[in-house]
Design a protein around this motif. Structure first.
Motif, PDB file in Angstrom:
ATOM      1  N   ASN A  11       8.181 -15.448 -12.300  1.00 18.98           N
ATOM      2  CA  ASN A  11       7.178 -14.396 -12.139  1.00 18.98           C
ATOM      3  C   ASN A  11       5.795 -14.856 -12.586  1.00 18.98           C
ATOM      4  OD1 ASN A  11       8.719 -13.989 -14.739  1.00 18.98           O
ATOM      5  ND2 ASN A  11       6.983 -12.627 -15.146  1.00 18.98           N
ATOM      6  N   ALA A  14       3.327 -12.487 -14.185  1.00 18.94           N
ATOM      7  CA  ALA A  14       3.324 -11.161 -13.562  1.00 18.94           C
ATOM      8  C   ALA A  14       4.223 -10.210 -14.354  1.00 18.94           C
ATOM      9  CB  ALA A  14       3.760 -11.252 -12.104  1.00 18.94           C
ATOM     10  N   ARG A 128       6.710 -13.868  -7.865  1.00 20.83           N
ATOM     11  CA  ARG A 128       5.265 -14.005  -7.670  1.00 20.83           C
ATOM     12  C   ARG A 128       4.885 -14.874  -6.477  1.00 20.83           C
ATOM     13  NH1 ARG A 128       0.428 -14.473 -11.738  1.00 20.83           N
ATOM     14  NH2 ARG A 128      -1.187 -13.945 -10.257  1.00 20.83           N
ATOM     15  N   ARG A 136       8.627 -11.146  -2.347  1.00 22.71           N
ATOM     16  CA  ARG A 136       8.926 -11.508  -3.732  1.00 22.71           C
ATOM     17  C   ARG A 136      10.279 -10.881  -4.061  1.00 22.71           C
ATOM     18  NH1 ARG A 136       4.057  -8.872  -6.386  1.00 22.71           N
ATOM     19  NH2 ARG A 136       4.114  -7.636  -4.499  1.00 22.71           N
ATOM     20  N   PHE A 159       1.040  -7.201  -9.131  1.00 26.99           N
ATOM     21  CA  PHE A 159       1.236  -8.517  -9.740  1.00 26.99           C
ATOM     22  C   PHE A 159       1.307  -8.471 -11.258  1.00 26.99           C
ATOM     23  CE2 PHE A 159      -0.174 -10.361  -5.678  1.00 26.99           C
ATOM     24  CZ  PHE A 159       0.844 -11.288  -5.520  1.00 26.99           C
TER      25      PHE A 159
END
Length: 160
Positions: A11, A14, A128, A136, A159
């Motif tokens: 991620n 994020a 991400r 995603r 995000f």
């Protein structure tokens, strides 16, 4: 009774994706396969490993083994096992070495659900920067002693 496991990876800062999963996916276990670029307190309650982007910013371990319903899950990022797109035999061999029947790994940013050399190979993709589509993704597993059912989930939130 079946156990629910959420598997996420990559991620890269994020935090919103992790908050989304916690709010929308009630599970018995949460596995993070590295490159969170987050602190331990941000992943409290998760079995989280270090990825190649986490090595200098966290103290997550390089691997974790978790036993669930007679299955041995190996959680790694994959970079140390030389995982590459379409070439991830290293994580399979490492799972066999560790006497695990399931390996959850990240690093590739691609969703994978297959069995190879008797090992269930699971990669949730990236929260991400996906490399296999515009989506995603993360993964939800339903596990009992006889089977593991994997479901691909698309993260549609923000995000950060």
């Amino acid at each position: 009774m079946a156990v629910k496991i959420v598997v996420a990876s990559d991620n890269h800062y994020a935090k919103e994706s992790i908050r989304y999963i916690i709010e929308h996916e009630k599970a018995d276990y949460y596995f993070h396969c590295g490159d969170s670029d987050m602190k331990e307190e941000d992943l409290k309650g998760w079995y989280a490993v270090s990825g190649n982007h986490d090595e200098y910013t966290s103290s997550f371990p390089e691997e974790i083994i978790v036993e669930v319903e007679k299955h041995r899950f190996l959680i790694v990022h994959g970079h140390r096992q030389l995982a590459f797109i379409r070439h991830y035999q290293g994580v399979i061999d490492y799972a066999k070495e560790k006497k695990c029947d399931v390996v959850c790994f990240g690093h590739l940013h691609q969703y994978i659900d297959e069995t190879a050399d008797g090992i269930r190979v699971l990669n949730p993709g990236s929260l991400r920067y996906p490399r296999d589509s515009a989506n995603r993704t993360y993964m939800v597993l339903t596990v009992d002693e006889n089977e593991i059912i994997a479901e691909k989930r698309v993260f549609k939130g923000g995000f950060f």
